[in-house]
Write an enzyme that holds these catalytic residues in place. Sequence first.
Site, short mmCIF file in Angstrom:
data_model
loop_
_atom_site.label_atom_id
_atom_site.label_comp_id
_atom_site.label_asym_id
_atom_site.label_seq_id
_atom_site.Cartn_x
_atom_site.Cartn_y
_atom_site.Cartn_z
N SER A 72 0.82 -1.21 0.00
CA SER A 72 0.00 0.00 0.00
C SER A 72 0.85 1.25 0.00
O SER A 72 0.34 2.33 -0.28
CB SER A 72 -0.98 0.01 1.17
OG SER A 72 -0.43 -0.56 2.31
N HIS B 151 -3.54 -3.48 -5.62
CA HIS B 151 -3.79 -2.97 -4.27
C HIS B 151 -5.26 -3.17 -3.88
O HIS B 151 -6.13 -2.41 -4.30
CB HIS B 151 -3.40 -1.49 -4.20
CG HIS B 151 -3.49 -0.92 -2.82
ND1 HIS B 151 -3.97 0.34 -2.55
CD2 HIS B 151 -3.17 -1.46 -1.62
CE1 HIS B 151 -3.94 0.54 -1.25
NE2 HIS B 151 -3.47 -0.53 -0.66
N GLU C 144 -6.75 -1.11 -6.93
CA GLU C 144 -5.90 -0.21 -7.71
C GLU C 144 -4.85 -1.07 -8.43
O GLU C 144 -4.11 -1.82 -7.79
CB GLU C 144 -5.20 0.79 -6.78
CG GLU C 144 -6.17 1.79 -6.15
CD GLU C 144 -5.51 2.73 -5.16
OE1 GLU C 144 -6.01 3.85 -5.01
OE2 GLU C 144 -4.50 2.35 -4.52
N ASN D 126 -4.88 6.59 -1.25
CA ASN D 126 -4.08 7.02 -0.10
C ASN D 126 -3.37 8.35 -0.33
O ASN D 126 -2.89 8.97 0.61
CB ASN D 126 -3.06 5.94 0.28
CG ASN D 126 -3.72 4.84 1.08
OD1 ASN D 126 -4.78 5.05 1.68
ND2 ASN D 126 -3.12 3.66 1.09
#
Length: 504
Positions: A123, A144, A156, A194
Amino acid sequence: MTALDLSSPVAVVGTGTMGQGIAQVALVAGHPVRLYDAVPGRAGQAAAAIGARLDRLVEKDRLTAADRDAARARLRPADDLAELADCALVVEAVLERLDVKQDLFKAVEGVVADDCLLATNTSSLSVTAIGGALRNPGRLVGLHFFNPAPLLPLVEVVSGFATDVTSATRAYETARAWGKTPVACADTPGFIVNRIARPFYAEAFAVLESQAADPATIDAVLRESGGFRMGAFELTDLIGQDVNESVTHSVWQSFFQDVRFTPSLAQRRLVESGRLGRKSGHGWYDYGDGAERPEPHTAEKERPPAYVVVEGDLGPAAELTALIREAGITVREEEEDHGTRLVLPGGGQLVLADGQTSGEFRDVVYFDLALDYRRATRVALSASQDTAPRTLAEAIGLFQALGKDVSVIGDVPGMIVARTVARVVDLAHDAVAKGAATEEDVDTAMRLGVNYPLGPFEWSRRLGRSWAYDLLDDLHLRDPSGRYAPSLALYRHAYAGEKREGAS
Ligand SMILES: NC(=O)c1ccc[n+]([C@@H]2O[C@H](COP(=O)([O-])OP(=O)(O)OC[C@H]3O[C@@H](n4cnc5c(N)ncnc54)[C@H](O)[C@@H]3O)[C@@H](O)[C@H]2O)c1
């Protein structure tokens, strides 16, 4: 390029939280699945845990008993990496450390066939850096998943610097064939979610640090006015303060300490104190036995004003005019060239949050942005020490007459929802302009990955072309650290084609 054939075995290496979830997804999709973990016995335990989860799906009628039995027969723990030799895809979900992941992939490369696709569930590490250790980095892609992987649809699909287009496409199509919603992104810090979600936490913490409001009030405003599913404090308590802080820290470091991603001192102290959130029984909130959740600050009842004058176009708050009329309060609308505002009977003004502060003006109360003023159940107001008490009382009474709870917060520019949304919109524009992902994928990722009520681009369209830029430009003037400096991409979006020919 198509998805992996369902008869192709998939390996999951690292069978903790994420590995188990990803293995379950591949298994239920129909693949034979191999599990491998460095700790002896753990892959077997993981297989048992996945089997138990399949049993629960059968109990809930989401899987037939026959499909469960077939899935179980396809699941096999491996004692040795060599047992992964015939796999067509190896997904890694081991410890989040570059050297550990590089060593693992080097070992996997020595075992699998040349056409085996490799995927990392990292991540926060760079997919490019992980692939840097490989003989053929072209076949490594980031996949991800979000926790819990069997439930959350977003994946992702990250292309590192050296990732082959064919590898990325195959991973994308495979994730889709597994029932997920893949989004494609480049290998930039934090990928999509993120990266773009950082201000959601950071701005809430900044408002707290400025002493303008407490966590319960900020959370209530984000939920009940902003339309977010959870506030930043309760959400980070759920995620774990250490986990959330480490993502922020990693994104900030990976962007070479870009001030727009600076971590929060308040959160640092919380982590240092061991208050990690729900898992430790105490975070921003206390989760101990008998502990009560603090209530947000909510203003006492005030009388509604008899009338208001609406000057100019209220932009994102335009719906208020109709709501005020529906509440039985007389509205007089006047054309105005100098900004937009509601004028109250006592002469005070009510203005939608921008990047300025109430204290800079004579008798102005700011009100925060709402996702939808009709649906919002709470609205935040900010006033300065010099605001006339009558103005604040009339402002409170006005929103109460519309059926809203009112939270009066300190005099911070951009208030709570407005500054959060403006910064999320800015980072989204910046990320797309720098090739991180498409607008559409960013919107999908933020809605599915962090449950935002609207994707940043959809939000930006609703707010008007220059709304976020203007707010951040004003905020930047008041906090010239660079934290609020709007990106070139947002400037272009806001003011494209507005300069006169030949003007400099
Ligand atoms: N937990 C999340 O919410 C989440 C979400 C998305 C991505 N991730 C990423 O997924 C990865 C795994 O996270 P997790 O939360 O499942 O961790 P975890 O600690 O639950 O599981 C990690 C597993 O990997 C095993 N392991 C460690 N080194 C190994 C090695 N060299 N070879 C084989 N197995 C090894 C450990 O024994 C453990 O079983 C990390 O890269 C993390 O950043 C986590």
